[in-house]
Design an enzyme around this catalytic site. Structure first.
Site, PDB file in Angstrom:
ATOM      1  N   ASP A   1       0.854  -1.184   0.000  1.00  0.00           N
ATOM      2  CA  ASP A   1       0.000   0.000   0.000  1.00  0.00           C
ATOM      3  C   ASP A   1       0.894   1.240   0.000  1.00  0.00           C
ATOM      4  O   ASP A   1       1.647   1.464   0.956  1.00  0.00           O
ATOM      5  CB  ASP A   1      -0.894  -0.036   1.245  1.00  0.00           C
ATOM      6  CG  ASP A   1      -1.972   1.035   1.214  1.00  0.00           C
ATOM      7  OD1 ASP A   1      -2.032   1.799   0.225  1.00  0.00           O
ATOM      8  OD2 ASP A   1      -2.736   1.112   2.187  1.00  0.00           O
TER       9      ASP A   1
ATOM     10  N   ASP B   1      -3.067   2.402  -5.919  1.00  0.00           N
ATOM     11  CA  ASP B   1      -1.930   2.427  -4.993  1.00  0.00           C
ATOM     12  C   ASP B   1      -1.858   1.239  -4.049  1.00  0.00           C
ATOM     13  O   ASP B   1      -1.161   1.285  -3.061  1.00  0.00           O
ATOM     14  CB  ASP B   1      -1.964   3.728  -4.176  1.00  0.00           C
ATOM     15  CG  ASP B   1      -3.028   3.682  -3.101  1.00  0.00           C
ATOM     16  OD1 ASP B   1      -4.137   3.209  -3.391  1.00  0.00           O
ATOM     17  OD2 ASP B   1      -2.723   4.101  -1.983  1.00  0.00           O
ATOM     18  N   GLU B   2      -2.572   0.180  -4.375  1.00  0.00           N
ATOM     19  CA  GLU B   2      -2.672  -0.926  -3.427  1.00  0.00           C
ATOM     20  C   GLU B   2      -2.823  -2.231  -4.197  1.00  0.00           C
ATOM     21  O   GLU B   2      -3.587  -2.276  -5.151  1.00  0.00           O
ATOM     22  CB  GLU B   2      -3.968  -0.681  -2.649  1.00  0.00           C
ATOM     23  CG  GLU B   2      -3.977  -1.016  -1.224  1.00  0.00           C
ATOM     24  CD  GLU B   2      -5.380  -0.798  -0.673  1.00  0.00           C
ATOM     25  OE1 GLU B   2      -5.917  -1.738  -0.112  1.00  0.00           O
ATOM     26  OE2 GLU B   2      -5.944   0.306  -0.825  1.00  0.00           O
TER      27      GLU B   2
END
Ligand SMILES: [Mg+2]
Length: 354
Positions: free
Chosen positions: A9, A103-104
């Protein structure tokens, strides 16, 4: 065989990218949002978070909490580019990658391209590669399943890592507050508290029957999670992914009263899609009758649904397609999902959001 799952993350991703691009703003409260009283915060830097600013908060509220925050209009083209760069780092280690948003992502590194036996070492190297190549930090969770890896990545944020080896799972869960379980929101948490449960250890004391009685089908899942069991695979196939939300009514509702709750979950679904920056072409409506029969309708469009109005309209049209004989039934649950995600041209998206 025990899986080795890593959840990566990026830390305050959009805000961190902006700080990288504008180093003179370091240490200042930076908010990524369109600077209009009607818009919402897309991301807040850690400095801004100290003032209580959070993503999805209205800009109006953010201005009250931190009048001197600096606003930067989102540049999704850039974020997507960085996201691709990070993705290509993942690909050097494994093909089993399930992105949750820009983003993860979950990575299954049980076996990996570099033949590294330790998942902790894989996570360490990935974080190092990300920092060397993008000057951005990421946090990582390493665990035998997705549920635990996701909790772990949040544990030492920002720029941190947490490893939960199989032998430590029960110990880790024992005192874990229930709000740390992904998906447990305000309502479920209040229900836990009413039932005198605060930690996963408390949850583990309850029988499967009792949990099913209080939480329906979710009860069975809670029973497993309390024991650290999560058999979901890392799904590397984008096509099969769906973003969905559903709600079970306090009492069964006649068909004629479904429009209002449908509208409410369309809004909730849209918030999720926006947060994940996922825009799909297929909309699926799910209804469950009082006698637990599942009715679904779905429609695939030629273009992704870019706005709340699109989602609302598509949902209403699906509800309209329910046959007459089903309209005399009572319903206990309504759900709505979007799938068939597309690469979205960012300028097109920004136009539709403004
Ligand atoms: Mg993040």
């Amino acid at each position: 065989m025990t899986r080795k799952i890593v959840h990566i993350d990026m830390d305050a991703f959009y805000a961190s990218v902006e700080l990288r691009e504008n180093p003179q703003l370091r240490g200042l409260p930076v908010v990524v949002a369109w600077d209009s009283i009607r818009s919402v915060v897309v991301a807040a830097s850690y400095e801004a978070r100290k003032y209580g600013l959070r993503s999805a908060m209205s800009v109006r509220r953010a201005r009250e909490l931190c009048p001197h925050a600096i606003y930067i209009a989102p540049n999704f083209m850039l974020y997507r580019e960085v996201s691709r760069q990070v993705r290509s780092i993942f690909q050097q280690y494994t093909d089993r990658i399930e992105p949750l948003s820009l983003d993860e992502a979950y990575l299954d590194v049980t076996t990996n391209h570099k033949n590294i036996a330790s998942a902790t070492e894989v996570a360490r190297r990935i974080r190092e590669d990300i920092f060397l190549q993008t000057s951005l930090t990421a946090s990582a969770g390493v665990a035998p399943n997705k549920f635990l890896a996701k909790i772990a990545s949040d544990w030492n944020k920002p720029n941190g890592m947490c490893v939960i080896p199989p032998s430590k799972v029960q110990l880790f869960l024992q005192d874990l507050p229930l709000e740390k379980i992904p998906g447990v929101g305000r309502v479920t948490l209040a229900k836990f508290h009413r039932l005198q449960m605060k930690t996963v250890g408390d949850l583990r004391q309850r029988s499967e029957w009792e949990l099913s009685y209080h939480f329906g089908r979710y009860g069975r899942r809670l029973y497993e999670l309390a024991r650290g069991i999560d058999l979901r695979e890392v799904d590397g196939n984008q096509e099969s992914q769906q973003v969905s939300t559903e709600t079970t009514f306090d009492r069964d509702l006649p068909f004629a009263q479904l429009s209002a709750p449908l509208d409410a979950i369309a809004q909730k679904l849209w918030d999720q899609l926006l947060r994940k920056r996922k825009f799909g072409r297929t909309v699926t409506l799910k209804l469950k009758t009082a006698s637990f029969r599942i009715v679904t309708r779905s429609q695939t469009y030629s273009n992704p649904l870019y706005s709340l109005d699109d989602v609302r309209q598509a949902a209403a049209m699906l509800l309209d397609r329910i046959e007459l004989e089903k309209r005399s039934m009572l319903y206990r649950l309504i759900g709505l999902g979007v799938s068939t995600f597309a690469e979205v041209a960012e300028d097109e998206l920004q136009m539709s959001l403004l």
